[in-house]
Design a protein around this motif. Structure first.
Motif, PDB file in Angstrom:
ATOM      1  N   ASN A  72      27.784  39.058  -1.509  1.00 58.08           N
ATOM      2  CA  ASN A  72      29.217  39.149  -1.752  1.00 58.08           C
ATOM      3  C   ASN A  72      29.599  38.154  -2.836  1.00 58.08           C
ATOM      4  O   ASN A  72      29.676  36.946  -2.588  1.00 58.08           O
ATOM      5  CB  ASN A  72      29.978  38.871  -0.449  1.00 58.08           C
ATOM      6  CG  ASN A  72      31.476  38.935  -0.628  1.00 58.08           C
ATOM      7  OD1 ASN A  72      31.983  39.210  -1.718  1.00 58.08           O
ATOM      8  ND2 ASN A  72      32.197  38.677   0.442  1.00 58.08           N
ATOM      9  N   ASP A 120      25.917  50.268  -7.224  1.00 54.88           N
ATOM     10  CA  ASP A 120      25.917  49.305  -6.131  1.00 54.88           C
ATOM     11  C   ASP A 120      27.228  48.548  -5.965  1.00 54.88           C
ATOM     12  O   ASP A 120      27.436  47.878  -4.960  1.00 54.88           O
ATOM     13  CB  ASP A 120      24.778  48.278  -6.322  1.00 54.88           C
ATOM     14  CG  ASP A 120      23.431  48.817  -5.872  1.00 54.88           C
ATOM     15  OD1 ASP A 120      23.410  49.779  -5.082  1.00 54.88           O
ATOM     16  OD2 ASP A 120      22.406  48.261  -6.295  1.00 54.88           O
ATOM     17  N   PHE A 121      28.104  48.635  -6.952  1.00 53.72           N
ATOM     18  CA  PHE A 121      29.349  47.885  -6.866  1.00 53.72           C
ATOM     19  C   PHE A 121      30.346  48.595  -5.964  1.00 53.72           C
ATOM     20  O   PHE A 121      30.633  49.788  -6.134  1.00 53.72           O
ATOM     21  CB  PHE A 121      29.961  47.674  -8.250  1.00 53.72           C
ATOM     22  CG  PHE A 121      29.156  46.766  -9.129  1.00 53.72           C
ATOM     23  CD1 PHE A 121      28.723  45.545  -8.658  1.00 53.72           C
ATOM     24  CD2 PHE A 121      28.841  47.130 -10.430  1.00 53.72           C
ATOM     25  CE1 PHE A 121      27.978  44.695  -9.465  1.00 53.72           C
ATOM     26  CE2 PHE A 121      28.107  46.302 -11.245  1.00 53.72           C
ATOM     27  CZ  PHE A 121      27.666  45.081 -10.767  1.00 53.72           C
ATOM     28  N   LYS A 122      30.897  47.852  -5.035  1.00 53.00           N
ATOM     29  CA  LYS A 122      31.931  48.362  -4.135  1.00 53.00           C
ATOM     30  C   LYS A 122      33.298  48.213  -4.792  1.00 53.00           C
ATOM     31  O   LYS A 122      33.453  47.489  -5.787  1.00 53.00           O
ATOM     32  CB  LYS A 122      31.913  47.573  -2.831  1.00 53.00           C
ATOM     33  CG  LYS A 122      30.612  47.658  -2.053  1.00 53.00           C
ATOM     34  CD  LYS A 122      30.684  46.765  -0.824  1.00 53.00           C
ATOM     35  CE  LYS A 122      29.389  46.803  -0.037  1.00 53.00           C
ATOM     36  NZ  LYS A 122      29.445  45.883   1.142  1.00 53.00           N
ATOM     37  N   ASP A 130      27.427  42.774  -4.873  1.00 50.94           N
ATOM     38  CA  ASP A 130      28.018  44.052  -4.482  1.00 50.94           C
ATOM     39  C   ASP A 130      29.383  44.285  -5.129  1.00 50.94           C
ATOM     40  O   ASP A 130      29.982  45.342  -4.969  1.00 50.94           O
ATOM     41  CB  ASP A 130      28.122  44.160  -2.959  1.00 50.94           C
ATOM     42  CG  ASP A 130      29.031  43.098  -2.336  1.00 50.94           C
ATOM     43  OD1 ASP A 130      29.688  42.332  -3.077  1.00 50.94           O
ATOM     44  OD2 ASP A 130      29.078  43.033  -1.090  1.00 50.94           O
ATOM     45  N   TRP A 131      29.889  43.292  -5.850  1.00 49.29           N
ATOM     46  CA  TRP A 131      31.157  43.435  -6.574  1.00 49.29           C
ATOM     47  C   TRP A 131      31.213  42.365  -7.642  1.00 49.29           C
ATOM     48  O   TRP A 131      30.763  41.234  -7.432  1.00 49.29           O
ATOM     49  CB  TRP A 131      32.360  43.269  -5.634  1.00 49.29           C
ATOM     50  CG  TRP A 131      33.659  43.242  -6.388  1.00 49.29           C
ATOM     51  CD1 TRP A 131      34.404  44.319  -6.759  1.00 49.29           C
ATOM     52  CD2 TRP A 131      34.338  42.084  -6.916  1.00 49.29           C
ATOM     53  NE1 TRP A 131      35.502  43.905  -7.491  1.00 49.29           N
ATOM     54  CE2 TRP A 131      35.489  42.547  -7.586  1.00 49.29           C
ATOM     55  CE3 TRP A 131      34.079  40.718  -6.873  1.00 49.29           C
ATOM     56  CZ2 TRP A 131      36.378  41.677  -8.224  1.00 49.29           C
ATOM     57  CZ3 TRP A 131      34.966  39.852  -7.506  1.00 49.29           C
ATOM     58  CH2 TRP A 131      36.104  40.329  -8.173  1.00 49.29           C
ATOM     59  N   LEU A 167      22.101  42.729  -1.742  1.00 49.39           N
ATOM     60  CA  LEU A 167      23.383  42.539  -2.407  1.00 49.39           C
ATOM     61  C   LEU A 167      24.201  41.466  -1.702  1.00 49.39           C
ATOM     62  O   LEU A 167      24.428  41.534  -0.487  1.00 49.39           O
ATOM     63  CB  LEU A 167      24.155  43.854  -2.439  1.00 49.39           C
ATOM     64  CG  LEU A 167      23.469  44.998  -3.202  1.00 49.39           C
ATOM     65  CD1 LEU A 167      24.282  46.270  -3.090  1.00 49.39           C
ATOM     66  CD2 LEU A 167      23.242  44.633  -4.666  1.00 49.39           C
TER      67      LEU A 167
END
Length: 220
Positions: free
Chosen positions: A41, A211-213, A9-10, A39
């Motif tokens: 972390n 999808d990346f925070k 997610d990042w 996703l």
């Protein structure tokens, strides 16, 4: 039936668009296979249960409930997805063998040089050993790319028609952009541009980026 792909997610900015879950996303987009994302972390510890699926906690991993299969490593996942549709893996015996050969070649004969180049230029940037290593690394990689360019001459795609081999090879060649290894070999640049112009690649890339925070506080 929907397959599940594991991603992050990042990631740091330099890795966005290059995380390896892009590869199965691209394959799914090519054949219209629905997929969902799980996703993780990337800035924190992996769930302990995930190490039962991927021993090093990396991505991607794939769950295919229709076949009752769990599989990891992007090359193995591409091969699994290729078995589902001849648009990804030809059924002609020689074309199939050629596609599989190039799939392995992308990850074993080309990508290791890209790993080392990333280490020299990103992770060890400015260190004396990295500066000393770069000229010989570029010479070694250049020889590999010369042979690849020779093999690509007169071909549109590696196995005749587009296949998982091209997803693998184009994904690896993207890592070389800006280094001169692609730009100095027009046949490879043309090949890469054909691959990334495909609507399925564009869809997969957009989906991954979406999808990346924002960066977590610890990574900002």
């Amino acid at each position: 039936m929907t397959v599940e792909i594991t991603g992050f997610d990042w990631v740091p900015d330099f890795a966005k668009g290059f995380v390896r879950d892009l590869r199965p996303r691209w394959a799914c987009a090519e054949i219209g296979l629905p997929y969902s994302m799980r996703l993780l972390n990337a800035a924190g510890p992996r769930p302990e249960a995930y190490f039962q699926e991927q021993p090093w906690g990396q991505v991607p991993a794939l769950v295919d409930p229709g076949e009752g299969v769990r599989i990891f490593e992007s090359g193995a996942i591409l091969l699994h997805l290729g078995e589902k549709d001849e648009r990804l893996l030809p059924r002609d015996p020689q074309a199939r063998a050629t596609a599989i050969s190039w799939l392995f070649a992308a990850y074993n004969s080309v990508e290791p040089h890209m790993f080392e180049l990333s280490n020299v230029e990103i992770f060890a940037a400015g260190e004396q050993w990295a500066e000393l290593r770069r000229p010989s690394l570029m010479a070694e990689a250049g020889k590999r790319f010369d042979r690849l360019a020779d093999a690509m001459a007169g071909r549109e795609w590696l196995a005749g028609t587009f296949s998982i081999a091209d997803i693998a090879m184009a994904s690896v060649l993207r890592l070389a952009e800006g280094s001169g290894l692609i730009e100095d070999r027009p046949v490879l640049m043309d090949y890469l541009q054909r691959a990334i112009a495909r609507p399925a690649f564009k869809a997969a890339l957009a989906a991954q980026l979406a999808d990346f925070k924002p960066a977590p506080a610890a990574a900002a």
